[in-house]
Design an enzyme around this catalytic site. Structure first.
Site, PDB file in Angstrom:
ATOM      1  CB  CYS A  42      18.256  63.679  31.594  1.00 17.66           C
ATOM      2  SG  CYS A  42      17.050  62.697  32.508  1.00 17.66           S
ATOM      3  N   GLY A 178      32.518  50.149  36.868  1.00 25.66           N
ATOM      4  CA  GLY A 178      31.579  49.517  37.785  1.00 25.66           C
ATOM      5  C   GLY A 178      30.766  50.500  38.579  1.00 25.66           C
ATOM      6  CB  ILE A 181      27.043  54.658  33.314  1.00 28.85           C
ATOM      7  CG1 ILE A 181      26.504  56.048  33.660  1.00 28.85           C
ATOM      8  CG2 ILE A 181      26.857  54.397  31.820  1.00 28.85           C
ATOM      9  CD1 ILE A 181      27.281  57.190  33.022  1.00 28.85           C
ATOM     10  N   GLY A 182      27.985  51.807  34.152  1.00 28.71           N
ATOM     11  CA  GLY A 182      28.510  50.493  33.782  1.00 28.71           C
ATOM     12  C   GLY A 182      27.667  49.359  34.320  1.00 28.71           C
ATOM     13  CD  GLU A 184      21.372  52.687  35.551  1.00 28.04           C
ATOM     14  OE1 GLU A 184      20.722  53.103  36.529  1.00 28.04           O
ATOM     15  OE2 GLU A 184      21.472  53.315  34.474  1.00 28.04           O
ATOM     16  CG  HIS A 442       0.442  42.787  54.458  1.00 25.92           C
ATOM     17  ND1 HIS A 442       1.749  42.380  54.527  1.00 25.92           N
ATOM     18  CD2 HIS A 442      -0.302  41.653  54.304  1.00 25.92           C
ATOM     19  CE1 HIS A 442       1.800  41.056  54.449  1.00 25.92           C
ATOM     20  NE2 HIS A 442       0.565  40.594  54.309  1.00 25.92           N
TER      21      HIS A 442
END
Length: 465
Positions: A42, A178, A181-182, A184, A442
């Protein structure tokens, strides 16, 4: 090594070091073994450097859109070596801080290739023939990239770990996978000026997310110029004189490189010589993350479920508290979070974030009510989008009919920042009526959650309901 510790941890990634820090905090004697730097995949080869690259890509995309906001700006060239340097600086700072934290808790870190052993003396970690013994062993050896049997060479046919070390970006790239990981990497490289083809064997992207959110993502990636090949199988890849040729559904695609990003598999090699029971490719555990061998626990990506760093943290903290409880050092009852209640995020552009059940999962156990708030009605979401850009996204809340909230899902710019509130709603089993009077500032994206809750509570304000 004759000293017997309370806890010995094999692996210093997210799950391993979380175990170490919490166990030491509870007064246990802790040693941790890993051949690599503390922080694991990581910190060094995954979450942190990838998100740093994604932020750099977002900066380039923002600069490119600056004239539509009335700001004169020029940009476009990408110095990949400098982006990598920036990412490494982020990693370096966090790594230094983690090392200091481990020292402050008196966690002993032993470098080396360890493997689990279980013999007549109990469990231990073998380090080149020297056995490190402990009353409790926690195995946290993480996961490694799946390659589909393709000839990965680290230069033209690569995994995500190789991609983060690139000194120069390709002109054209094929991304296989897809999932998170793919998606990103495809989004990131597209924003950095790479011509990207994204190939996924299943008929949609992010197959574990809400189907219509996957459709929104696919439309937006397609509008940005990414060539999506969904429901297409990769039949092979080979390096050529000037790049790589990938065969997809009988068609040969040429590119400068191929990224194999179809997921990661648990790294069980360090436990392979034991009789540890497996659950498919994963280590089998009970409700306390205990394995089939007495005194041995498994955490993080070794355990079947979503591969998330924050799940690893949760596992590590739970196991440390469980061991301390068994040792009489923790008076409470540790609770292991359910995988379904852990938030998940895809840091593409747009982002996809979710927690809890999907609509299909919720309907499989009873009647549900859902509310969608489209971000075209949210002031902050519109501010974040360049003029003329369409479909800013949506926020969805799912509740059991008349009951608690069981799922929160979102797609759009910066919706990752919403999902912690979503996790609170799901984990606390809140009902829309419980939270309808919580005032959200807001303009913020958080108002989208408030509006969806109001609709489910029968008090829709900025939407028809």
């Amino acid at each position: 090594m004759t000293e017997r510790h309370d806890v010995a941890i094999l692996g210093a990634g997210s799950a391993g070091y979380a175990t170490a820090l919490r166990a030491a905090q509870l007064g246990l004697g802790v040693v941790m073994v890993d051949r690599g730097p503390v922080g694991g995949t990581c910190l060094h080869r995954g979450c942190i450097p990838t998100k740093a690259w994604l932020h750099a890509a977002d900066v380039r995309r923002t600069v490119a859109a600056a004239p539509s906001f009335g700001i004169s700006a020029q940009g476009g060239d990408v110095d990949a070596a400098r982006v990598r340097e920036y990412a490494e600086q982020v990693v370096g700072g966090l790594h230094k801080g983690l090392e200091g934290l481990l020292r402050s808790r008196n966690v002993e870190v032993v470098p080396g290739d360890g493997r689990l052993v279980v013999d007549e003396l109990g469990p231990g970690i073998d380090l080149d023939g020297s056995i490190l013994r402990a009353r409790n062993i926690v195995v946290a050896t993480g996961a490694e990239p799946v390659t589909l049997g393709l000839p990965v060479d680290g230069e033209r046919i690569i995994t995500s770990e190789h991609a983060l070390r690139l000194q120069r970006l390709p002109r054209r790239a094929v991304v296989i996978g897809g999932g998170v990981i793919g998606v990103e990497f495809a989004s990131m490289w597209n924003d950095l000026g790479v011509e990207v083809t994204l190939v996924e064997a299943l008929p949609r992207l992010l197959p574990t997310e809400e189907p219509d959110l996957s459709e929104i993502l696919a439309r937006q990636l397609g509008r940005r110029g990414i060539d999506l090949r969904l429901g297409a199988a990769v039949e092979g890849a080979r390096a050529t004189d000037d790049g790589v040729e990938v065969t997809v559904g009988g068609e040969a695609l040429s590119s400068d490189l191929v990224l194999v990003a179809v997921g990661r598999r648990p790294n069980v090699a360090p436990v392979a010589e034991t009789e540890l029971r497996l659950d498919g490719a994963h280590v089998a555990v009970d409700e306390f993350l205990a394995t089939s061998q007495r005194g041995v626990f498994a955490v993080g990506d070794l355990v079947k479920g979503p591969q998330l760093a924050h799940r690893g943290y949760a596992h590590g903290m739970f196991v440390a508290e469980r061991i301390a409880q068994l040792e009489g050092r923790f008076p409470g009852v540790p609770v292991l979070p359910k995988d379904r209640d852990i938030a998940r995020i895809t840091y593409s552009s747009p982002q996809v974030a979710s927690v809890g059940m999907t609509t299909e999962q919720a309907r499989s156990v009873g009647e549900v009510e859902t509310a969608d708030f489209h971000l075209r009605g949210n002031g902050r979401a519109l501010i974040l989008r360049a003029p003329g850009e369409r479909e800013p996204g949506l926020v969805r809340i799912i509740r059991r009919k008349g009951g608690e909230i069981v799922g929160v899902h979102a797609i759009g710019d910066d919706v990752a920042e919403l999902i912690t509130e979503g996790a609170l709603l799901v984990n606390w089993r809140a009902t829309p009526e419980d939270v309808r009077d919580v005032v959200h500032p807001h303009p913020t994206l958080g108002e989208a959650l408030a509006e969806a809750n109001l609709q489910l509570a029968g008090a829709a304000l900025h939407m028809h309901g």
